[in-house]
Design a protein around this motif. Structure first.
Motif, PDB file in Angstrom:
ATOM      1  N   LYS A  60       0.947  -1.019   0.166  1.00  0.00           N
ATOM      2  CA  LYS A  60      -0.104  -0.010   0.133  1.00  0.00           C
ATOM      3  C   LYS A  60       0.832   1.190   0.124  1.00  0.00           C
ATOM      4  O   LYS A  60       2.026   1.069   0.552  1.00  0.00           O
ATOM      5  N   PRO A  61       0.288   2.479  -0.567  1.00  0.00           N
ATOM      6  CA  PRO A  61       1.416   3.569  -0.551  1.00  0.00           C
ATOM      7  C   PRO A  61       1.329   4.165   0.697  1.00  0.00           C
ATOM      8  O   PRO A  61       0.446   4.067   1.491  1.00  0.00           O
ATOM      9  N   CYS A  62       2.597   4.904   1.006  1.00  0.00           N
ATOM     10  CA  CYS A  62       2.682   5.758   2.248  1.00  0.00           C
ATOM     11  C   CYS A  62       1.489   6.725   2.257  1.00  0.00           C
ATOM     12  O   CYS A  62       1.269   7.058   1.047  1.00  0.00           O
ATOM     13  N   HIS A  63       1.025   7.023   3.182  1.00  0.00           N
ATOM     14  CA  HIS A  63      -0.078   8.215   3.528  1.00  0.00           C
ATOM     15  C   HIS A  63       0.487   9.488   2.671  1.00  0.00           C
ATOM     16  O   HIS A  63      -0.233  10.168   1.987  1.00  0.00           O
ATOM     17  N   ASN A  64       1.922   9.765   2.956  1.00  0.00           N
ATOM     18  CA  ASN A  64       2.353  10.905   2.051  1.00  0.00           C
ATOM     19  C   ASN A  64       2.697  10.801   0.542  1.00  0.00           C
ATOM     20  O   ASN A  64       2.822  11.975  -0.108  1.00  0.00           O
ATOM     21  N   TYR A  65       2.387   9.610   0.097  1.00  0.00           N
ATOM     22  CA  TYR A  65       2.350   9.225  -1.035  1.00  0.00           C
ATOM     23  C   TYR A  65       1.003   9.490  -1.814  1.00  0.00           C
ATOM     24  O   TYR A  65       0.587  10.374  -2.681  1.00  0.00           O
ATOM     25  N   SER A  66      -0.143   8.732  -1.256  1.00  0.00           N
ATOM     26  CA  SER A  66      -1.283   8.816  -1.586  1.00  0.00           C
ATOM     27  C   SER A  66      -2.021   9.988  -1.586  1.00  0.00           C
ATOM     28  O   SER A  66      -3.009  10.402  -2.030  1.00  0.00           O
ATOM     29  N   GLU A  68      -0.622  13.154   0.463  1.00  0.00           N
ATOM     30  CA  GLU A  68       0.083  14.533   0.422  1.00  0.00           C
ATOM     31  C   GLU A  68       1.017  14.660  -0.927  1.00  0.00           C
ATOM     32  O   GLU A  68       1.420  15.611  -1.338  1.00  0.00           O
ATOM     33  N   ASN A  69       1.294  13.579  -1.845  1.00  0.00           N
ATOM     34  CA  ASN A  69       1.964  13.719  -2.985  1.00  0.00           C
ATOM     35  C   ASN A  69       3.497  14.217  -2.778  1.00  0.00           C
ATOM     36  O   ASN A  69       3.989  15.028  -3.678  1.00  0.00           O
ATOM     37  N   VAL A  70       4.138  13.726  -1.737  1.00  0.00           N
ATOM     38  CA  VAL A  70       5.335  14.228  -1.390  1.00  0.00           C
ATOM     39  C   VAL A  70       6.463  13.084  -1.296  1.00  0.00           C
ATOM     40  O   VAL A  70       7.561  13.023  -1.010  1.00  0.00           O
ATOM     41  N   CYS A  71       5.728  11.984  -1.581  1.00  0.00           N
ATOM     42  CA  CYS A  71       6.599  10.450  -1.244  1.00  0.00           C
ATOM     43  C   CYS A  71       6.338   9.637  -2.435  1.00  0.00           C
ATOM     44  O   CYS A  71       5.223   9.597  -2.950  1.00  0.00           O
ATOM     45  N   ASN A  72       7.392   8.558  -2.540  1.00  0.00           N
ATOM     46  CA  ASN A  72       6.906   7.416  -3.524  1.00  0.00           C
ATOM     47  C   ASN A  72       7.127   6.214  -2.973  1.00  0.00           C
ATOM     48  O   ASN A  72       7.399   5.083  -3.637  1.00  0.00           O
ATOM     49  N   TRP A  73       7.273   6.085  -1.828  1.00  0.00           N
ATOM     50  CA  TRP A  73       7.673   4.678  -0.886  1.00  0.00           C
ATOM     51  C   TRP A  73       6.390   3.885  -0.670  1.00  0.00           C
ATOM     52  O   TRP A  73       5.277   4.511  -0.369  1.00  0.00           O
ATOM     53  N   VAL A  74       6.308   2.546  -0.478  1.00  0.00           N
ATOM     54  CA  VAL A  74       5.359   1.879  -0.218  1.00  0.00           C
ATOM     55  C   VAL A  74       5.563   1.154   1.152  1.00  0.00           C
ATOM     56  O   VAL A  74       6.707   0.926   1.524  1.00  0.00           O
ATOM     57  N   ILE A  75       4.548   0.307   1.430  1.00  0.00           N
ATOM     58  CA  ILE A  75       4.544  -0.379   2.836  1.00  0.00           C
ATOM     59  C   ILE A  75       3.741  -1.659   2.657  1.00  0.00           C
ATOM     60  O   ILE A  75       2.889  -1.796   1.836  1.00  0.00           O
ATOM     61  N   PRO A  76       4.198  -2.948   2.985  1.00  0.00           N
ATOM     62  CA  PRO A  76       3.585  -4.052   3.111  1.00  0.00           C
ATOM     63  C   PRO A  76       2.303  -3.845   3.492  1.00  0.00           C
ATOM     64  O   PRO A  76       1.652  -3.218   4.193  1.00  0.00           O
ATOM     65  N   ALA A  77       1.158  -4.548   2.619  1.00  0.00           N
ATOM     66  CA  ALA A  77      -0.176  -4.258   2.528  1.00  0.00           C
ATOM     67  C   ALA A  77      -0.687  -4.620   3.952  1.00  0.00           C
ATOM     68  O   ALA A  77      -1.818  -4.036   4.497  1.00  0.00           O
ATOM     69  N   ASP A  78      -0.126  -5.593   4.575  1.00  0.00           N
ATOM     70  CA  ASP A  78      -0.757  -6.098   6.048  1.00  0.00           C
ATOM     71  C   ASP A  78      -0.067  -5.320   7.118  1.00  0.00           C
ATOM     72  O   ASP A  78      -0.360  -5.854   8.360  1.00  0.00           O
ATOM     73  N   SER A  79       0.708  -4.154   6.945  1.00  0.00           N
ATOM     74  CA  SER A  79       1.457  -3.563   8.052  1.00  0.00           C
ATOM     75  C   SER A  79       0.340  -2.539   8.768  1.00  0.00           C
ATOM     76  O   SER A  79      -0.621  -1.995   7.840  1.00  0.00           O
ATOM     77  N   ASP A  81       1.246   0.237   9.947  1.00  0.00           N
ATOM     78  CA  ASP A  81       1.829   1.569   9.436  1.00  0.00           C
ATOM     79  C   ASP A  81       1.105   2.182   8.402  1.00  0.00           C
ATOM     80  O   ASP A  81       0.725   1.893   7.632  1.00  0.00           O
ATOM     81  N   THR A  82       0.968   3.577   8.497  1.00  0.00           N
ATOM     82  CA  THR A  82       0.522   4.560   7.435  1.00  0.00           C
ATOM     83  C   THR A  82       1.461   5.328   6.712  1.00  0.00           C
ATOM     84  O   THR A  82       1.300   5.716   5.695  1.00  0.00           O
ATOM     85  N   LEU A  83       2.626   5.344   7.364  1.00  0.00           N
ATOM     86  CA  LEU A  83       3.875   6.030   6.798  1.00  0.00           C
ATOM     87  C   LEU A  83       5.072   5.038   6.468  1.00  0.00           C
ATOM     88  O   LEU A  83       4.915   4.132   7.433  1.00  0.00           O
ATOM     89  N   CYS A  84       5.813   5.307   5.552  1.00  0.00           N
ATOM     90  CA  CYS A  84       6.841   4.518   5.096  1.00  0.00           C
ATOM     91  C   CYS A  84       7.890   4.747   6.371  1.00  0.00           C
ATOM     92  O   CYS A  84       7.726   5.556   6.978  1.00  0.00           O
ATOM     93  N   CYS A  85       8.942   4.098   6.097  1.00  0.00           N
ATOM     94  CA  CYS A  85      10.015   4.149   7.031  1.00  0.00           C
ATOM     95  C   CYS A  85      10.852   5.329   7.056  1.00  0.00           C
ATOM     96  O   CYS A  85      11.422   5.784   7.934  1.00  0.00           O
ATOM     97  N   SER A  86      10.708   6.184   5.900  1.00  0.00           N
ATOM     98  CA  SER A  86      11.363   7.117   5.527  1.00  0.00           C
ATOM     99  C   SER A  86      10.657   8.371   6.053  1.00  0.00           C
ATOM    100  O   SER A  86      10.965   9.165   6.882  1.00  0.00           O
TER     101      SER A  86
END
Length: 353
Positions: A60-66, A68-79, A81-86
């Motif tokens: 799933k996309p990081c919240h700041n990707y989907s 805020e449009n300031v990120c392009n990192w993703v997270i495992p779908a079952d996590s 977390d809503t934010l990527c590790c960055s």
């Protein structure tokens, strides 16, 4: 940095891309793989990876990707977390109601992600304050307040503060020119400040501090006094004989941070050249030659230095042909190379550990 491709059409793409310019596939960076992946978006909101190393995993996309449009990192779908590790490393973002601040935030996050990619490639583990409250890393992006009180970019026990004005190209160039600096970039700031962070992690209170003092000087000297002296008197006349920059002359901590940042410049640029298959094979052996394609993670420090000069000579020559300033406005004196060698040894030892 390695090269990346769209897994749907094999088009070359950049580290920052969110979609393929050729086939339109959605793209995202998978931190666990250190790879850009193309995705198929499912109706349930999960993204199915097309990367061969992901084996049809879902993300799933990081919240700041989907959002805020300031990120392009993703997270495992079952996590959970809503934010990527960055993005988890950023505790304070700019006030987005102010004009241009979203653009500045985007630029800051882009530079931070490039930093984290290089640190990961070097085997340097970075944990957030949530994971490691005592030794974790945290970033805050601040701006001057309504009364004009400024913000100092700096590091304090794992907390790195960046003045968002540094993301304004015009402001940053004005500061660079006023301070007579040959180089000033967002990525350079991030690399420099993490140098302070890794000094605390890898040098301070360890047996390495003795060798550090031999190379850089005694870091126990008064920092505030050194700061005042530097801005009142400036650097020594022949500073380039022993330091990578004028700012590095201020205090051994700053010398280390400037040298650390420079080491990251070198390994990342050479890694990019290797990944792109860049070689220099001139007609005359007297011209800059670069044929060694040894991966950066497998090479020696001496090999890095041997390859660095021809690459930077050509880089600067290309820039001058375009009417632009040198991309690499530095000269490495022997004592500076010795300091870079020390950084290389520290990084290698930390990676092995």
């Amino acid at each position: 940095m390695k090269t990346f491709h769209c897994n749907r059409c094999n088009q070359l793409v950049f580290f920052e891309n969110t979609h393929c310019e050729k086939c339109g596939a959605r793209l995202g960076f998978v931190p666990e793989l250190s790879q850009i992946s193309a995705f198929e978006e499912n109706e349930d909101g999960r993204w199915k990876s097309l990367h061969p190393l992901a084996q049809d995993s879902f993300y799933k996309p990081c919240h700041n990707y989907s959002v805020e449009n300031v990120c392009n990192w993703v997270i495992p779908a079952d996590s959970d977390d809503t934010l990527c590790c960055s993005c988890q490393l950023t505790s304070t973002i700019p006030n987005l109601t102010q004009p241009n601040n979203r653009l500045y935030w985007y630029r800051l996050e882009n530079a931070k992600r490039r930093l984290l990619y290089t640190l990961d490639e070097l085997g340097l583990d970075v944990k957030s304050r949530q994971e490691d409250p005592e030794h974790g890393l945290e970033f805050q992006f601040l701006e001057a307040d309504a009364e004009g009180k400024g913000v100092m970019t700096g590091h304090d026990n794992g907390l790195i503060t960046l003045n968002i004005a540094e993301a304004d190209d015009a402001h940053r160039e004005k500061v660079r020119s006023s301070l007579h600096e040959p180089y000033r970039t967002l990525l350079g700031h991030f690399r420099h400040e993490t140098g302070h962070y890794f000094f605390d992690r890898l040098i301070a209170d360890t047996p390495r501090v003795k060798a550090f003092r031999t190379a850089f000087g005694d870091e126990q000297q008064d920092y505030s006094a050194a700061l005042d002296r530097h801005y009142k008197e400036g650097p020594p006349p022949n500073w380039a004989d022993n330091y990578i920059s004028a700012y590095a002359t201020m205090h051994p901590w700053e010398d280390w941070a400037e040298t650390w940042a420079h080491y990251l410049h070198i390994v990342d640029t050479l890694d990019t050249a290797v990944s792109c298959g860049l070689v220099l094979v001139p007609d005359s052996p007297n011209e800059p030659t670069l044929t060694d394609q040894t991966p950066i993670e497998e090479t020696t420090f001496d090999n890095l230095m041997t390859r660095w000069f021809p690459l930077t000579y050509v880089l600067n020559s290309l820039n001058r042909s375009l009417g632009m300033p040198d991309g690499y406005p530095f000269a490495l004196a022997p004592p500076v190379i010795d300091k870079l060698r020390f950084v290389h040894r520290v990084v290698a030892a930390a990676a092995r550990r």
